[in-house]
Motif scaffolding. Structure first.
Motif, PDB file in Angstrom:
ATOM      1  N   GLN A  56       0.843  -1.210   0.000  1.00 50.30           N
ATOM      2  CA  GLN A  56       0.000   0.000   0.000  1.00 50.30           C
ATOM      3  C   GLN A  56       0.874   1.254   0.000  1.00 50.30           C
ATOM      4  O   GLN A  56       1.699   1.439   0.890  1.00 50.30           O
ATOM      5  N   ASP A  57       0.663   2.090  -1.004  1.00 49.96           N
ATOM      6  CA  ASP A  57       1.346   3.388  -1.068  1.00 49.96           C
ATOM      7  C   ASP A  57       0.298   4.474  -0.829  1.00 49.96           C
ATOM      8  O   ASP A  57      -0.585   4.674  -1.668  1.00 49.96           O
ATOM      9  N   TRP A  58       0.405   5.131   0.321  1.00 47.43           N
ATOM     10  CA  TRP A  58      -0.590   6.147   0.699  1.00 47.43           C
ATOM     11  C   TRP A  58      -0.058   7.549   0.430  1.00 47.43           C
ATOM     12  O   TRP A  58       1.110   7.842   0.717  1.00 47.43           O
ATOM     13  N   VAL A  59      -0.956   8.395  -0.085  1.00 43.97           N
ATOM     14  CA  VAL A  59      -0.649   9.820  -0.213  1.00 43.97           C
ATOM     15  C   VAL A  59      -1.727  10.572   0.573  1.00 43.97           C
ATOM     16  O   VAL A  59      -2.921  10.453   0.272  1.00 43.97           O
ATOM     17  N   LEU A  60      -1.299  11.289   1.588  1.00 43.07           N
ATOM     18  CA  LEU A  60      -2.227  12.033   2.436  1.00 43.07           C
ATOM     19  C   LEU A  60      -2.249  13.494   1.975  1.00 43.07           C
ATOM     20  O   LEU A  60      -1.200  14.148   1.916  1.00 43.07           O
TER      21      LEU A  60
ATOM     22  N   VAL B 158       1.751   3.345  11.942  1.00 38.00           N
ATOM     23  CA  VAL B 158       0.606   2.673  11.307  1.00 38.00           C
ATOM     24  C   VAL B 158       0.774   1.180  11.499  1.00 38.00           C
ATOM     25  O   VAL B 158       1.868   0.655  11.312  1.00 38.00           O
ATOM     26  N   ASP B 159      -0.322   0.511  11.841  1.00 36.71           N
ATOM     27  CA  ASP B 159      -0.277  -0.906  12.142  1.00 36.71           C
ATOM     28  C   ASP B 159      -0.365  -1.746  10.863  1.00 36.71           C
ATOM     29  O   ASP B 159      -1.192  -2.641  10.744  1.00 36.71           O
ATOM     30  N   ALA B 160       0.443  -1.428   9.888  1.00 36.57           N
ATOM     31  CA  ALA B 160       0.479  -2.176   8.621  1.00 36.57           C
ATOM     32  C   ALA B 160       1.670  -1.641   7.843  1.00 36.57           C
ATOM     33  O   ALA B 160       2.063  -0.488   8.026  1.00 36.57           O
ATOM     34  N   ALA B 161       2.226  -2.484   6.982  1.00 36.00           N
ATOM     35  CA  ALA B 161       3.349  -2.009   6.162  1.00 36.00           C
ATOM     36  C   ALA B 161       2.793  -1.147   5.036  1.00 36.00           C
ATOM     37  O   ALA B 161       2.194  -1.657   4.100  1.00 36.00           O
ATOM     38  N   ALA B 162       2.953   0.156   5.160  1.00 38.43           N
ATOM     39  CA  ALA B 162       2.452   1.053   4.117  1.00 38.43           C
ATOM     40  C   ALA B 162       3.464   2.177   3.946  1.00 38.43           C
ATOM     41  O   ALA B 162       4.001   2.678   4.928  1.00 38.43           O
ATOM     42  N   SER B 163       3.733   2.560   2.696  1.00 42.13           N
ATOM     43  CA  SER B 163       4.543   3.766   2.491  1.00 42.13           C
ATOM     44  C   SER B 163       3.598   4.961   2.584  1.00 42.13           C
ATOM     45  O   SER B 163       2.438   4.880   2.148  1.00 42.13           O
ATOM     46  N   VAL B 164       4.074   6.031   3.213  1.00 45.26           N
ATOM     47  CA  VAL B 164       3.198   7.180   3.435  1.00 45.26           C
ATOM     48  C   VAL B 164       3.904   8.456   3.002  1.00 45.26           C
ATOM     49  O   VAL B 164       5.025   8.723   3.424  1.00 45.26           O
ATOM     50  N   ALA B 165       3.221   9.229   2.149  1.00 47.96           N
ATOM     51  CA  ALA B 165       3.720  10.548   1.757  1.00 47.96           C
ATOM     52  C   ALA B 165       2.596  11.553   2.013  1.00 47.96           C
ATOM     53  O   ALA B 165       1.418  11.176   2.064  1.00 47.96           O
TER      54      ALA B 165
END
Ligand SMILES: C[S@@+](CC[C@H](N)C(=O)[O-])C[C@H]1O[C@@H](n2cnc3c(N)ncnc32)[C@H](O)[C@@H]1O
Length: 248
Positions: free
Chosen positions: A72-76, A92-99
């Motif tokens: 999961q690649d998240w963009v906030l 975050v309780d999951a492996a996610a990339s966050v930008a």
């Protein structure tokens, strides 16, 4: 609405509502979203009006629980940089990339850029604060994307809140105040119609808060009475209607 007129949301209020928001969101619509993502290796999720990251903290692990094994690649996305920086500070309780990226949702070009390549677009407690032209523009930009993403807008205020004891006229006054600032309680219906007009299939679920005695009830009631222009009084319970919408 210009950038300078955009409202800043209190991070303490967002933190207070987060656990109730997480347990209130429509499990059915989350299941439909997960089913659509089942065979994906990687998903790009764009969270509009992400604030301090409540949806990321809920939905990233929830998708995993629902069997979505994709990276999961998240963009906030938000106009409020201070809230976005809080989002990055909480694990975050999951492996996610966050930008994160600072965008005014009323800026269609910037919106188009940030939505490009999105598989999933989410927004929580967002639609009711948007003015009609911004919501219309958002649906129009989403409708230009090819392929179209799945779009999940949750916890949109639906109006007609009730308290125990009853305070006659307060709900009507509060809803009128909301309509003066944005779509308010008309938001989900308005956006659902706009999606349908662009050929999307839309599903909706009622997701009301049912609040008993708690700091959230106290804070909500204070804000509600103030916005309604009604003198505050103790309430022991409240039902605050919200709605979730999935468009795909
Ligand atoms: C009620 S808060 C919800 C925040 C978060 N989604 C949550 O559920 O905790 C609404 C968010 O939308 C953002 N927002 C409202 N209008 C916006 C706009 N025109 N452009 C960018 N962000 C906006 C606000 O800054 C705020 O963070």
């Amino acid at each position: 609405m210009t950038e300078t007129e955009l409202e800043n949301f209190d991070p303490d209020w967002l933190a207070l509502r987060e656990p109730v928001d997480h347990s209130t969101r429509s499990r059915r619509l989350e299941g439909l979203l997960a089913a659509r993502l089942a065979d994906r290796d990687r998903v790009r999720v764009v969270d509009l009006g992400a604030g301090s990251g409540s949806t990321l903290r809920h939905l990233a692990p929830r998708l995993l629980e629902l069997g979505v094994g994709a990276a999961q690649d998240w963009v906030l996305v938000d106009h409020d940089e201070a809230l976005l920086s809080r989002a990055l500070a909480v694990p975050v309780d999951a492996a996610a990339s966050v930008a994160t990226t600072r965008v005014d949702l009323g800026d269609r070009d910037a919106l188009s850029d940030v939505l490009s390549g999105a598989d999933v677009v989410v927004g929580s407690a967002l639609l009711d604060v948007l003015p009609a032209p911004v919501a219309t523009g958002l649906v129009e930009v989403l409708s230009t994307l090819d392929p179209r993403p799945a779009v999940l807008f949750v916890l949109t205020v639906a109006g007609g809140a009730s308290t125990e004891p009853d305070v006659p006229g307060a709900a009507e006054a509060f809803d009128a105040d909301q309509r003066a600032h944005g779509l308010g309680p008309d938001a989900t219906g308005f956006v659902a119609e706009a999606f349908a007009a662009h050929g999307w299939s839309v599903e909706r679920d009622a997701t009301p808060w049912r609040l008993g005695p708690s700091p959230l009830l106290d804070a909500w009631a204070r804000g509600w009475f103030t916005a309604a222009g009604v003198s505050g009084r103790p309430v022991s319970a409240a039902v605050v209607p919200h709605e979730d919408l999935l468009a795909q």
